[in-house]
Design an enzyme around this catalytic site. Structure first.
Site, short mmCIF file in Angstrom:
data_model
loop_
_atom_site.label_atom_id
_atom_site.label_comp_id
_atom_site.label_asym_id
_atom_site.label_seq_id
_atom_site.Cartn_x
_atom_site.Cartn_y
_atom_site.Cartn_z
N GLU A 53 -35.70 -45.64 -11.55
CA GLU A 53 -35.33 -46.10 -10.20
C GLU A 53 -36.49 -46.81 -9.51
O GLU A 53 -36.29 -47.79 -8.80
CB GLU A 53 -34.83 -44.93 -9.34
N TYR B 133 -33.54 -43.44 -1.00
CA TYR B 133 -32.77 -44.00 -2.12
C TYR B 133 -33.12 -43.28 -3.43
O TYR B 133 -32.24 -42.73 -4.11
CB TYR B 133 -33.01 -45.51 -2.27
N ASP C 33 -28.94 -48.47 -1.52
CA ASP C 33 -29.85 -49.62 -1.56
C ASP C 33 -29.06 -50.86 -1.13
O ASP C 33 -27.93 -50.75 -0.65
CB ASP C 33 -30.45 -49.78 -2.96
#
Ligand code: SF4
Length: 389
Positions: free
Chosen positions: A45, A128, A146
């Protein structure tokens, strides 16, 4: 088709269901999806925040190879983690990851906590990434919002909230929570990521293939491209530099490590001399005429205002022959800055003698892999390699 009949509780539930069914059939097969280990989710991520999936894959595999566990990352030398990140940009992200790995070792017994509040105390992990880890690895009903997810939801609900403004996040958070799958929150979030990346794309959403078409208000109105609403980013400020590519008789180039603070800290580049736009353009047109002035001390405004660099280059001035044409030009975009780099090549005289400090190196260009070079420096090397072919 009737609009606005769809947002009752039942529709929210079926939306989640339809989305995860679609995900089961269409999900992208990605190396970090082989299992739900939180370290893998975290690394992927962070990498994906700045780069396309296809670019990330080799970086991800190498990162896991070099630092297979959180402990390995926590204990790795900084130069090694920068090397692993080289070319991805935003080096503060990998530095923060290492600090977070050290936090996990000291505060959480070497294991990623399953509690979102704990996860959010880790350096560099925001809502996030925290939501992604909590939902994918620990099945927590937490959204991971996001830009992609905001685009999808702004279209689903015809939301005009400006996605560039932090306060809009609350609106999207509430909407995503209202529709989220409580049985499979991790897959729900990953399905949204895939949907945003492959179907509900910014310029040409493929609504005919979309599993959420029947829920989508903007599709019903034909206004998909009016969303998301996003205020314009501030323009990147241009900066102009002469990049001094200085070669010695052993065909090695002089590199300088950037300072401990500021942009690209501790990375290696050719010395960069900041000039005005006008000077830059003049150098570009008529390098020969200006080359003598280039390294006269009064013109040397090194980007970091490092006195030692200035002094060093002033010493070198006596010992170099500059090529009459610049080798080429490179531009590189950071979040708030745009660098223009003019590569100026010079050959050091054979009797060149120079004591090197710990932040200076001479290195053959083909051995540049041994240092951490930012993307802008790599672009310059690429141009130089093309010229020498
Ligand atoms: Fe996006 Fe079209 Fe799907 Fe709506 S129907 S979510 S606009 S792809």
């Amino acid at each position: 088709m009737k609009s606005r009949t769809v947002w009752d509780e039942e529709s929210n539930r079926t939306l989640a269901q339809d989305l995860v069914i679609w995900y089961d059939e269409e999900k992208r097969l990605l190396p970090w999806r082989e299992n739900t280990d939180p370290y893998r989710v975290w690394v992927s991520e962070i990498m994906l925040q700045q780069t396309q999936v296809v670019t990330v894959i080799p970086y991800f595999l190498r990162f896991l190879d070099w630092f297979p566990t959180i402990k390995d990352l926590a204990e790795a030398p900084e130069a090694r983690i920068l090397k692993a990140w080289e070319g991805l940009g935003y080096y503060s992200r990998v530095r923060n990851m290492q600090i977070a790995a050290q936090q996990i070792m000291t505060e959480f017994n070497g294991e990623m906590s399953s509690d979102l509040t704990d996860i959010l105390t880790l350096k560099g992990i925001g809502p996030y990434t925290g939501g992604a880890i909590a939902s994918i690895s620990f099945n927590r009903v937490e959204p991971a919002i996001d830009g992609n997810v905001m685009r999808v939801y702004s279209r689903l609900y015809c939301l005009s909230d400006d996605i560039a403004k932090p306060k809009s996040r609350k609106v999207f958070d509430a909407k995503v929570r209202a529709t989220m799958s409580s049985e499979r929150p991790g897959d729900f979030n990953q399905a949204l990521m895939d949907l945003g990346a492959t179907v509900c794309t910014p310029k040409a959403p493929k609504c005919e293939e979309c599993p959420l078409q029947k829920y989508c208000e903007s599709y019903q109105k034909g206004t998909m491209l009016d969303y998301p609403v996003k205020s314009k980013k501030q323009k990147a400020v241009p900066k102009y530099y002469l990049a001094l590519a200085m070669e010695n008789k052993q065909h090695e180039y002089y590199f300088k490590q950037r300072p401990d603070e500021g942009l690209l800290r501790k990375m290696w580049t050719f010395p960069l001399v900041e000039v005005t736009k006008k000077e830059y353009e003049t150098y570009l047109k008529n390098w020969r005429h200006y080359q003598e002035q280039l390294i006269s001390p009064e013109l040397l405004v090194a980007e970091s205002s490092e006195d030692d660099l200035l002094e060093k280059l002033t010493e070198i001035e006596q010992q170099i022959i500059w090529q009459t044409q610049p080798l080429g030009e490179v531009t590189h975009l950071f979040t708030h800055l745009k660098w223009h780099l003019l590569i100026c090549y010079g050959r050091l005289k054979p009797d060149f003698k120079q004591e090197l400090a710990s932040d200076e190196r001479f290195l053959p260009i083909e051995e540049h892999q041994s240092l951490s070079f930012p993307k802008a420096q790599q672009k310059m090397i690429q141009i130089m390699n093309e010229k020498s072919d």
